[in-house]
Design a protein around this motif. Structure first.
Motif, PDB file in Angstrom:
ATOM      1  N   GLY A 184      34.476 -59.874  22.628  1.00  0.00           N
ATOM      2  CA  GLY A 184      35.082 -59.376  23.850  1.00  0.00           C
ATOM      3  C   GLY A 184      34.624 -57.992  24.268  1.00  0.00           C
ATOM      4  N   ILE A 185      35.587 -57.166  24.723  1.00  0.00           N
ATOM      5  CA  ILE A 185      35.269 -55.827  25.195  1.00  0.00           C
ATOM      6  C   ILE A 185      34.666 -54.988  24.078  1.00  0.00           C
ATOM      7  N   GLY A 186      35.180 -55.132  22.851  1.00  0.00           N
ATOM      8  CA  GLY A 186      34.654 -54.359  21.737  1.00  0.00           C
ATOM      9  C   GLY A 186      33.187 -54.652  21.474  1.00  0.00           C
ATOM     10  N   LYS A 187      32.824 -55.913  21.510  1.00  0.00           N
ATOM     11  CA  LYS A 187      31.419 -56.297  21.323  1.00  0.00           C
ATOM     12  C   LYS A 187      30.558 -55.749  22.460  1.00  0.00           C
ATOM     13  N   ALA A 188      31.041 -55.873  23.695  1.00  0.00           N
ATOM     14  CA  ALA A 188      30.291 -55.349  24.840  1.00  0.00           C
ATOM     15  C   ALA A 188      30.114 -53.838  24.724  1.00  0.00           C
ATOM     16  N   LEU A 189      31.151 -53.155  24.271  1.00  0.00           N
ATOM     17  CA  LEU A 189      31.045 -51.709  24.067  1.00  0.00           C
ATOM     18  C   LEU A 189      30.013 -51.364  23.009  1.00  0.00           C
ATOM     19  N   ALA A 190      29.980 -52.123  21.931  1.00  0.00           N
ATOM     20  CA  ALA A 190      29.004 -51.864  20.873  1.00  0.00           C
ATOM     21  C   ALA A 190      27.584 -51.933  21.430  1.00  0.00           C
ATOM     22  N   HIS A 191      27.305 -52.959  22.207  1.00  0.00           N
ATOM     23  CA  HIS A 191      25.963 -53.101  22.800  1.00  0.00           C
ATOM     24  C   HIS A 191      25.672 -51.967  23.777  1.00  0.00           C
ATOM     25  N   HIS A 192      26.639 -51.635  24.619  1.00  0.00           N
ATOM     26  CA  HIS A 192      26.413 -50.606  25.633  1.00  0.00           C
ATOM     27  C   HIS A 192      26.244 -49.237  24.993  1.00  0.00           C
ATOM     28  N   LEU A 193      27.071 -48.915  24.009  1.00  0.00           N
ATOM     29  CA  LEU A 193      26.963 -47.621  23.346  1.00  0.00           C
ATOM     30  C   LEU A 193      25.654 -47.492  22.570  1.00  0.00           C
ATOM     31  N   ALA A 194      25.233 -48.588  21.937  1.00  0.00           N
ATOM     32  CA  ALA A 194      23.939 -48.556  21.244  1.00  0.00           C
ATOM     33  C   ALA A 194      22.820 -48.274  22.236  1.00  0.00           C
ATOM     34  N   GLY A 195      22.918 -48.868  23.423  1.00  0.00           N
ATOM     35  CA  GLY A 195      21.924 -48.614  24.461  1.00  0.00           C
ATOM     36  C   GLY A 195      21.922 -47.172  24.939  1.00  0.00           C
TER      37      GLY A 195
ATOM     38  N   VAL B 230      40.278 -60.116  31.431  1.00  0.00           N
ATOM     39  CA  VAL B 230      38.922 -60.189  30.890  1.00  0.00           C
ATOM     40  C   VAL B 230      38.867 -61.433  30.012  1.00  0.00           C
ATOM     41  N   ASP B 231      37.836 -62.240  30.195  1.00  0.00           N
ATOM     42  CA  ASP B 231      37.746 -63.508  29.470  1.00  0.00           C
ATOM     43  C   ASP B 231      37.282 -63.253  28.040  1.00  0.00           C
TER      44      ASP B 231
ATOM     45  N   ILE C  26      37.182 -60.544  34.640  1.00  0.00           N
ATOM     46  CA  ILE C  26      36.186 -59.506  34.838  1.00  0.00           C
ATOM     47  C   ILE C  26      35.241 -59.557  33.644  1.00  0.00           C
ATOM     48  N   PRO C  27      33.925 -59.488  33.836  1.00  0.00           N
ATOM     49  CA  PRO C  27      33.017 -59.512  32.681  1.00  0.00           C
ATOM     50  C   PRO C  27      33.289 -58.348  31.735  1.00  0.00           C
ATOM     51  N   ALA C  28      33.274 -58.636  30.444  1.00  0.00           N
ATOM     52  CA  ALA C  28      33.497 -57.585  29.450  1.00  0.00           C
ATOM     53  C   ALA C  28      32.458 -56.479  29.571  1.00  0.00           C
ATOM     54  N   GLU C  29      31.240 -56.843  29.957  1.00  0.00           N
ATOM     55  CA  GLU C  29      30.175 -55.854  30.105  1.00  0.00           C
ATOM     56  C   GLU C  29      30.502 -54.850  31.208  1.00  0.00           C
TER      57      GLU C  29
ATOM     58  N   LEU D 275      39.723 -54.667  41.549  1.00  0.00           N
ATOM     59  CA  LEU D 275      40.340 -54.263  42.816  1.00  0.00           C
ATOM     60  C   LEU D 275      41.826 -54.591  42.847  1.00  0.00           C
ATOM     61  N   ASP D 276      42.205 -55.774  42.369  1.00  0.00           N
ATOM     62  CA  ASP D 276      43.613 -56.171  42.390  1.00  0.00           C
ATOM     63  C   ASP D 276      44.483 -55.147  41.679  1.00  0.00           C
ATOM     64  N   TYR D 277      43.946 -54.551  40.635  1.00  0.00           N
ATOM     65  CA  TYR D 277      44.751 -53.683  39.796  1.00  0.00           C
ATOM     66  C   TYR D 277      44.794 -52.263  40.327  1.00  0.00           C
ATOM     67  N   HIS D 278      43.804 -51.884  41.143  1.00  0.00           N
ATOM     68  CA  HIS D 278      43.932 -50.662  41.922  1.00  0.00           C
ATOM     69  C   HIS D 278      45.066 -50.818  42.931  1.00  0.00           C
TER      70      HIS D 278
END
Length: 269
Positions: free
Chosen positions: A17-28, A188-189, A216-219, A240-243
């Motif tokens: 999920g979000i944690g995995k997406a964060l790991a990839h993004h932070l590594a980048g 988030v799915d 919303i995509p986790a990425e 947007l809905d949550y804003h």
């Protein structure tokens, strides 16, 4: 934070999920990673996916609700990385069902992970974050921390608690080198619903379908979180809905609650 290059980030709930997406993004972004989750196999898969990034990635099996385990965690992380600059309290679970039907055991369980897990992370790592010239804490809240929804009393309660704790801690850290960002994503799915608890299995399946249809995509969430770290944003709302929900609760709390209650009463969970 001015840079994430060669910084070390601790990410809980990192196996999916979000944690995995964060790991990839932070590594980048050049970050080294200490990945924490109760799912050892999932952690191994994420570590394998990051092998080509050239970053130092350590994995740590832990239930964030386990206080003793969480207070042993910094020593392991420091042994692997020597420093900690970012703590992302992402681990979370879900319970679906009307309050009258939900057991107190399930309420204890969800508070143990969603609220106490975050508190444990902050308490265990804050002394180490204070040693750095700049550092950051991220807490994952939810749109359910803006407004309560029928069928999600336990989840909403934990997220309102996360919100209050995070706002107070950010105030206490004002003027220090440590920033704090609270994140409010919409649906988030991820596996949070599929592996969560429910009064009836049909409720869990219905909620999973609802979330998947509006997800919303986790990425995308991961990108927004990293941007929030860089800017030391107090809050990051995604979707947007949550804003709109956020503004509605500010402008007319009574109307926001009435409209949400009518909609959530029709939900199958």
């Amino acid at each position: 934070m001015k840079t994430l290059v060669n910084r070390t980030a601790v990410v809980t709930g990192a196996a999916s999920g979000i944690g995995k997406a964060l790991a990839h993004h932070l590594a980048g972004e050049g970050c080294h990673l200490a990945l924490v989750d109760i799912d050892g196999d999932g952690l191994a898969r994420v570590r394998s996916e990051l092998a080509s990034t050239g970053r130092t990635v350590s994995t740590h099996m832990a239930n964030v609700a386990d206080r003793t385990r969480m207070f042993a965690l910094p020593e392991e992380v420091l042994a692997a990385h020597r420093q900690v600059h970012v703590l992302i309290n992402n681990a979370g679970v879900s319970v679906a069902g009307r309050f009258e039907d939900v057991s107190l055991e399930d309420m204890d369980w969800i508070f143990g992970v969603n609220f106490w897990g975050m508190v444990h992370g902050c308490k265990a790592f804050l002394p180490h974050l204070r040693r750095e010239s700049e550092a950051h804490i991220v807490t994952l809240c939810s749109s359910f921390g803006l407004l309560g929804f029928a069928g999600k009393t336990g989840y909403s309660a934990t997220k309102f608690a996360v919100r209050g704790f995070s706002e107070a801690l950010r105030a206490e850290l004002l003027g220090s080198p440590i920033g704090l960002t609270t994140v409010y994503p919409g649906p988030v799915d991820t596996n949070i619903v599929r592996t969560g608890r429910a009064v009836h299995a049909a409720q869990r399946e219905a909620e999973a379908r609802f979330v998947a249809g509006r997800s919303i995509p986790a990425e995308q969430v991961a990108r927004r979180i990293v941007r929030g770290i860089r800017r030391n944003s107090a809050r990051v709302l995604v979707g947007l809905d949550y804003h709109l929900i956020d503004w509605m609760t500010r402008l007319s709390p009574d109307l926001a609650q009435e409209l949400t209650a009518r909609q959530s009463q029709r939900m199958p969970f």
